[in-house]
Design a protein around this motif. Structure first.
Motif, PDB file in Angstrom:
ATOM      1  N   ARG A  58      -6.948   9.243   9.176  1.00 10.99           N
ATOM      2  CA  ARG A  58      -6.600   9.851   8.210  1.00 10.99           C
ATOM      3  C   ARG A  58      -5.142  10.328   8.810  1.00 10.99           C
ATOM      4  O   ARG A  58      -3.618  10.217   7.545  1.00 10.99           O
ATOM      5  N   ILE A  59      -4.790  11.171  10.001  1.00 11.23           N
ATOM      6  CA  ILE A  59      -3.620  11.307  10.222  1.00 11.23           C
ATOM      7  C   ILE A  59      -2.767  10.450  10.046  1.00 11.23           C
ATOM      8  O   ILE A  59      -1.120  10.543   9.437  1.00 11.23           O
ATOM      9  N   PHE A  60      -2.817   8.856  10.577  1.00 11.73           N
ATOM     10  CA  PHE A  60      -1.861   8.204  11.102  1.00 11.73           C
ATOM     11  C   PHE A  60      -1.569   7.914   9.608  1.00 11.73           C
ATOM     12  O   PHE A  60      -0.680   7.149   9.707  1.00 11.73           O
ATOM     13  N   ALA A  61      -2.291   7.340   8.563  1.00 11.28           N
ATOM     14  CA  ALA A  61      -1.772   7.138   7.617  1.00 11.28           C
ATOM     15  C   ALA A  61      -1.569   7.703   6.606  1.00 11.28           C
ATOM     16  O   ALA A  61      -0.634   7.052   6.611  1.00 11.28           O
ATOM     17  N   GLU A  62      -1.746   9.283   6.650  1.00 15.12           N
ATOM     18  CA  GLU A  62      -0.556   9.694   5.919  1.00 15.12           C
ATOM     19  C   GLU A  62       0.902  10.179   6.645  1.00 15.12           C
ATOM     20  O   GLU A  62       1.563  10.325   6.266  1.00 15.12           O
ATOM     21  N   THR A  63       0.849  10.130   7.823  1.00 15.24           N
ATOM     22  CA  THR A  63       2.203  10.332   8.571  1.00 15.24           C
ATOM     23  C   THR A  63       2.809   9.006   8.772  1.00 15.24           C
ATOM     24  O   THR A  63       4.676   8.446   9.275  1.00 15.24           O
ATOM     25  N   GLY A  64       2.337   7.702   8.569  1.00  9.90           N
ATOM     26  CA  GLY A  64       2.900   6.706   9.182  1.00  9.90           C
ATOM     27  C   GLY A  64       2.683   5.738   7.700  1.00  9.90           C
ATOM     28  O   GLY A  64       4.075   5.025   7.492  1.00  9.90           O
ATOM     29  N   VAL A  65       1.223   5.346   7.585  1.00 11.89           N
ATOM     30  CA  VAL A  65       1.924   4.288   6.390  1.00 11.89           C
ATOM     31  C   VAL A  65       1.912   4.190   5.495  1.00 11.89           C
ATOM     32  O   VAL A  65       2.620   4.061   4.135  1.00 11.89           O
ATOM     33  N   ARG A  66       1.710   5.888   4.658  1.00 12.89           N
ATOM     34  CA  ARG A  66       2.615   5.939   3.328  1.00 12.89           C
ATOM     35  C   ARG A  66       3.759   5.859   3.387  1.00 12.89           C
ATOM     36  O   ARG A  66       4.622   5.225   2.596  1.00 12.89           O
ATOM     37  N   ASP A  67       4.547   6.231   4.335  1.00 13.82           N
ATOM     38  CA  ASP A  67       6.042   6.305   4.130  1.00 13.82           C
ATOM     39  C   ASP A  67       6.174   4.642   4.385  1.00 13.82           C
ATOM     40  O   ASP A  67       7.864   3.989   3.758  1.00 13.82           O
ATOM     41  N   LEU A  68       5.514   3.814   5.418  1.00 13.52           N
ATOM     42  CA  LEU A  68       6.463   1.797   5.108  1.00 13.52           C
ATOM     43  C   LEU A  68       5.511   1.696   3.837  1.00 13.52           C
ATOM     44  O   LEU A  68       6.332   1.199   3.693  1.00 13.52           O
ATOM     45  N   PHE A  69       4.601   2.285   3.135  1.00 16.79           N
ATOM     46  CA  PHE A  69       4.778   1.212   2.026  1.00 16.79           C
ATOM     47  C   PHE A  69       5.624   2.345   0.846  1.00 16.79           C
ATOM     48  O   PHE A  69       6.090   1.032   0.187  1.00 16.79           O
ATOM     49  N   LYS A  70       5.908   3.828   1.071  1.00 21.13           N
ATOM     50  CA  LYS A  70       7.140   3.725   0.259  1.00 21.13           C
ATOM     51  C   LYS A  70       8.496   3.116   0.428  1.00 21.13           C
ATOM     52  O   LYS A  70       9.811   2.597  -0.727  1.00 21.13           O
ATOM     53  N   ALA A  71       8.622   2.596   1.790  1.00 20.17           N
ATOM     54  CA  ALA A  71       9.283   2.068   2.498  1.00 20.17           C
ATOM     55  C   ALA A  71      10.019   0.497   1.343  1.00 20.17           C
ATOM     56  O   ALA A  71      10.901  -0.167   0.828  1.00 20.17           O
ATOM     57  N   ILE A  72       8.669   0.405   1.532  1.00 25.05           N
ATOM     58  CA  ILE A  72       8.442  -1.631   0.934  1.00 25.05           C
ATOM     59  C   ILE A  72       8.287  -1.077  -0.653  1.00 25.05           C
ATOM     60  O   ILE A  72       9.031  -2.182  -1.293  1.00 25.05           O
ATOM     61  N   TYR A  73       8.111  -0.532  -1.034  1.00 24.15           N
ATOM     62  CA  TYR A  73       8.919  -0.072  -2.380  1.00 24.15           C
ATOM     63  C   TYR A  73       9.329  -0.243  -2.493  1.00 24.15           C
ATOM     64  O   TYR A  73      10.477  -0.785  -3.628  1.00 24.15           O
ATOM     65  N   ASN A  74      10.708   0.348  -2.234  1.00 23.37           N
ATOM     66  CA  ASN A  74      12.015   0.726  -2.213  1.00 23.37           C
ATOM     67  C   ASN A  74      12.470  -1.001  -2.088  1.00 23.37           C
ATOM     68  O   ASN A  74      13.697  -1.487  -2.359  1.00 23.37           O
ATOM     69  N   LEU A  75      12.010  -1.799  -1.337  1.00 21.25           N
ATOM     70  CA  LEU A  75      13.110  -3.007  -0.533  1.00 21.25           C
ATOM     71  C   LEU A  75      12.895  -3.563  -1.960  1.00 21.25           C
ATOM     72  O   LEU A  75      13.343  -5.108  -2.196  1.00 21.25           O
ATOM     73  N   VAL A  76      11.375  -3.598  -2.110  1.00 15.95           N
ATOM     74  CA  VAL A  76      10.963  -4.469  -3.798  1.00 15.95           C
ATOM     75  C   VAL A  76      11.751  -4.018  -5.068  1.00 15.95           C
ATOM     76  O   VAL A  76      12.406  -5.381  -5.512  1.00 15.95           O
ATOM     77  N   PHE A  93      -0.395  -9.377 -16.089  1.00 13.99           N
ATOM     78  CA  PHE A  93       0.617  -8.786 -16.777  1.00 13.99           C
ATOM     79  C   PHE A  93       1.897  -9.408 -15.483  1.00 13.99           C
ATOM     80  O   PHE A  93       1.964  -9.773 -15.171  1.00 13.99           O
ATOM     81  N   GLU A  94       2.911  -8.929 -16.793  1.00  8.71           N
ATOM     82  CA  GLU A  94       3.960  -9.331 -16.494  1.00  8.71           C
ATOM     83  C   GLU A  94       4.743  -8.647 -16.439  1.00  8.71           C
ATOM     84  O   GLU A  94       4.770  -7.735 -16.281  1.00  8.71           O
ATOM     85  N   ILE A  95       5.558  -8.662 -14.342  1.00  3.10           N
ATOM     86  CA  ILE A  95       6.514  -7.424 -14.449  1.00  3.10           C
ATOM     87  C   ILE A  95       7.544  -7.964 -14.076  1.00  3.10           C
ATOM     88  O   ILE A  95       7.943  -8.664 -13.341  1.00  3.10           O
ATOM     89  N   ASP A  96       8.297  -7.121 -13.188  1.00  2.00           N
ATOM     90  CA  ASP A  96      10.059  -7.184 -13.761  1.00  2.00           C
ATOM     91  C   ASP A  96      10.393  -5.432 -12.786  1.00  2.00           C
ATOM     92  O   ASP A  96      11.057  -4.470 -12.975  1.00  2.00           O
ATOM     93  N   PRO A  97       9.508  -6.122 -11.082  1.00  5.42           N
ATOM     94  CA  PRO A  97      10.343  -5.001 -10.208  1.00  5.42           C
ATOM     95  C   PRO A  97      12.713  -4.073 -10.684  1.00  5.42           C
ATOM     96  O   PRO A  97      12.376  -2.894  -9.980  1.00  5.42           O
ATOM     97  N   SER A  98      12.543  -5.164 -10.922  1.00  5.74           N
ATOM     98  CA  SER A  98      14.807  -5.402 -10.793  1.00  5.74           C
ATOM     99  C   SER A  98      14.106  -4.113 -11.657  1.00  5.74           C
ATOM    100  O   SER A  98      15.682  -3.255 -12.564  1.00  5.74           O
ATOM    101  N   SER A  99      13.684  -3.829 -12.776  1.00  2.00           N
ATOM    102  CA  SER A  99      13.964  -2.315 -14.030  1.00  2.00           C
ATOM    103  C   SER A  99      12.867  -1.438 -13.811  1.00  2.00           C
ATOM    104  O   SER A  99      13.085  -0.523 -14.420  1.00  2.00           O
ATOM    105  N   TRP A 100      12.892  -1.571 -12.545  1.00  3.19           N
ATOM    106  CA  TRP A 100      11.930  -0.470 -11.995  1.00  3.19           C
ATOM    107  C   TRP A 100      12.436   0.446 -11.665  1.00  3.19           C
ATOM    108  O   TRP A 100      14.138   0.393 -11.014  1.00  3.19           O
ATOM    109  N   ARG A 101      12.039   2.183 -11.617  1.00  2.00           N
ATOM    110  CA  ARG A 101      13.394   3.177 -11.894  1.00  2.00           C
ATOM    111  C   ARG A 101      12.984   3.291  -9.172  1.00  2.00           C
ATOM    112  O   ARG A 101      12.273   3.278  -9.179  1.00  2.00           O
ATOM    113  N   GLU A 102      14.739   3.966  -9.485  1.00  2.00           N
ATOM    114  CA  GLU A 102      14.453   3.750  -7.642  1.00  2.00           C
ATOM    115  C   GLU A 102      13.365   4.853  -7.070  1.00  2.00           C
ATOM    116  O   GLU A 102      12.826   4.187  -5.981  1.00  2.00           O
TER     117      GLU A 102
END
Length: 254
Positions: A58-76, A93-102
């Protein structure tokens, strides 16, 4: 030399008291598996060991994996310029990642539960019993979709992946009655029609009786009227007869 080992044991106790980490929480001790140890003690040792491993994950996930997925979201969000089709709960569902807010308000779940599977299953079973109790006391608070979601959650905790093979999501259309229910409805409809026919027949008979009573009353009034006319005629004839007798006496006298 014995005092040196006693000193090491003392410092181990100090470390255990300050950190909460001891050999029993890091794995099974050899003493745990002896014949005189109860099953509860073995299960407690296993639970402590698993809790230690889950805490590290849990500590590894909270301090590393969570930030990793945030970075993946920003790149997408920045570089994905094509729409995609995704499936969520067997719906597309059809999604358009370019319309998401940063800085979209998202919550990343790392998937590390608090407590072991038995505890989570007991909590779900208790919650299901509470839902059933509340549903019986407050009608309408639980709908078929709530029950379906609870069944999926319990199946996920039990490791059942193909949940849709056993239960189906509730349909928006009203449920079709069974053959027995249709027969009961037809029987009830026939009884209702028979009761309505009997009521209409009773009303018709009541109207016929009212007509007969009205006719009898009309006949009575007609008879009384005829009798009154006859009485008037007799009175008139009596007056005429008296007048004729009085006239005849006057003629004789002259």
């Amino acid at each position: 030399q014995p005092y040196s080992f006693q000193m090491l044991d003392y410092w181990d106790q100090i470390r255990t008291g300050r950190t909460g980490v001891n050999p029993q929480t890091q794995g099974l001790s050899a003493d745990v598996l002896k014949s005189h140890v109860t099953a509860g003690a073995v299960q407690g040792a296993l639970t402590n060991a698993q809790g230690r491993v889950e805490l590290i994950a849990r500590i590894f996930a909270e301090t590393g994996v969570r930030d990793l997925f945030k970075a993946i979201y920003n790149l997408v969000q920045r570089y994905e310029d094509r729409k995609k089709i995704i499936r969520v709960q067997n719906q597309y569902f059809e999604i358009d990642p370019s319309s998401w807010r940063e800085n979209m308000d998202v919550d990343i779940e790392v998937g590390i539960g608090y407590g072991d599977q038995d505890i989570r299953m007991n909590n779900l079973s208790t919650y299901a019993g509470l839902i059933e109790k509340v549903a019986n006391q407050v009608p309408g608070i639980v709908d078929p979709m709530n029950v379906y979601n609870l069944m999926r959650e319990i199946a996920d905790e039990m490791g059942i992946k193909n949940v849709d093979s056993f239960i189906s999501p509730p349909s928006d259309e009203p449920p079709q009655p069974s053959m027995q229910e249709q027969a009961l409805q037809a029987q009830a409809q026939a009884v209702l029609l028979e009761a309505q026919a009997s009521q209409a027949e009773a009303q018709l008979k009541a109207q016929e009786l009212e007509l007969k009573a009205a006719k009898l009353e009309l006949d009575r009034l007609e008879i009384e009227h005829n009798m009154a006319l006859k009485r008037e005629e007799l009175k008139l004839k009596g007056v005429e007869l008296g007048y004729e007798m009085a006239s005849g006496q006057n003629v004789k006298a002259n």
